[in-house]
Design an enzyme around this catalytic site. Sequence first.
Site, PDB file in Angstrom:
ATOM      1  N   TYR A 141       0.815  -1.218   0.000  1.00 39.22           N
ATOM      2  CA  TYR A 141       0.000   0.000   0.000  1.00 39.22           C
ATOM      3  C   TYR A 141       0.848   1.267   0.000  1.00 39.22           C
ATOM      4  O   TYR A 141       0.444   2.289  -0.560  1.00 39.22           O
ATOM      5  CB  TYR A 141      -1.004  -0.004   1.158  1.00 39.22           C
ATOM      6  CG  TYR A 141      -2.198  -0.865   0.843  1.00 39.22           C
ATOM      7  CD1 TYR A 141      -3.131  -0.469  -0.114  1.00 39.22           C
ATOM      8  CD2 TYR A 141      -2.381  -2.090   1.473  1.00 39.22           C
ATOM      9  CE1 TYR A 141      -4.209  -1.262  -0.425  1.00 39.22           C
ATOM     10  CE2 TYR A 141      -3.465  -2.902   1.157  1.00 39.22           C
ATOM     11  CZ  TYR A 141      -4.374  -2.473   0.207  1.00 39.22           C
ATOM     12  OH  TYR A 141      -5.438  -3.280  -0.116  1.00 39.22           O
ATOM     13  N   LYS A 142       2.028   1.205   0.583  1.00 40.76           N
ATOM     14  CA  LYS A 142       2.934   2.354   0.513  1.00 40.76           C
ATOM     15  C   LYS A 142       3.337   2.590  -0.947  1.00 40.76           C
ATOM     16  O   LYS A 142       3.340   3.731  -1.422  1.00 40.76           O
ATOM     17  CB  LYS A 142       4.172   2.104   1.380  1.00 40.76           C
ATOM     18  CG  LYS A 142       5.214   3.196   1.311  1.00 40.76           C
ATOM     19  CD  LYS A 142       4.721   4.503   1.885  1.00 40.76           C
ATOM     20  CE  LYS A 142       5.854   5.529   1.890  1.00 40.76           C
ATOM     21  NZ  LYS A 142       5.437   6.819   2.389  1.00 40.76           N
ATOM     22  N   LEU A 143       3.654   1.522  -1.676  1.00 43.67           N
ATOM     23  CA  LEU A 143       3.989   1.659  -3.096  1.00 43.67           C
ATOM     24  C   LEU A 143       2.809   2.197  -3.896  1.00 43.67           C
ATOM     25  O   LEU A 143       2.974   3.064  -4.762  1.00 43.67           O
ATOM     26  CB  LEU A 143       4.464   0.321  -3.668  1.00 43.67           C
ATOM     27  CG  LEU A 143       5.790  -0.211  -3.133  1.00 43.67           C
ATOM     28  CD1 LEU A 143       6.048  -1.620  -3.669  1.00 43.67           C
ATOM     29  CD2 LEU A 143       6.942   0.711  -3.474  1.00 43.67           C
TER      30      LEU A 143
END
Length: 177
Positions: free
Chosen positions: A56-58
């Site tokens: 989710y960070k990506l």
Amino acid sequence: MAVVDAPIVGGVRYARERAITFLVGTTEYVFDRLAPLLEVVGKPVHVGDFGAGVDYKLITNVAVMAAEAGLREALDLADVLGRDYETALSLMTKGPMRAIVERALDESNPRPLRRSAEDDDTLLSAVADADEILPITTAGSKRLWDAVTVVADFEPNFVDLTRKTTSRKAFRATESN
């Protein structure tokens, strides 16, 4: 013992304000026990099993990096058209780019621009066929690296995306910072 992944959303200012968001990838059981500890410095969000935090960070970085490169490219167009940055940035705050422009202008949340370019590299290396799947991110990464390396021995900060210090060479000398 348990292993979790918990990348953050935020920066220096958010850390000072204890407002970092943790994207926590682990089991519900572990998250429920870990959340009170993370709440001391920010807001933990359970996003799925181990590895989901990084994923989710990506995913969020794709949108952020495109907006960062888009901001610099919009100002490149201002250079070409002979328009000033102050008016362009002011107008961008009237619409959906407001958060990106405000973040870029926020000197209380310093971030070396190199870190954004490195984040793009990390993002692109995580995806096979990135040129095909993430063409905007691929192009945006190149523009961010151009801004980082525009002048030898100068390490621009994120705020420099909004200044002539990261403009194309032909336009850099036309106006002081």
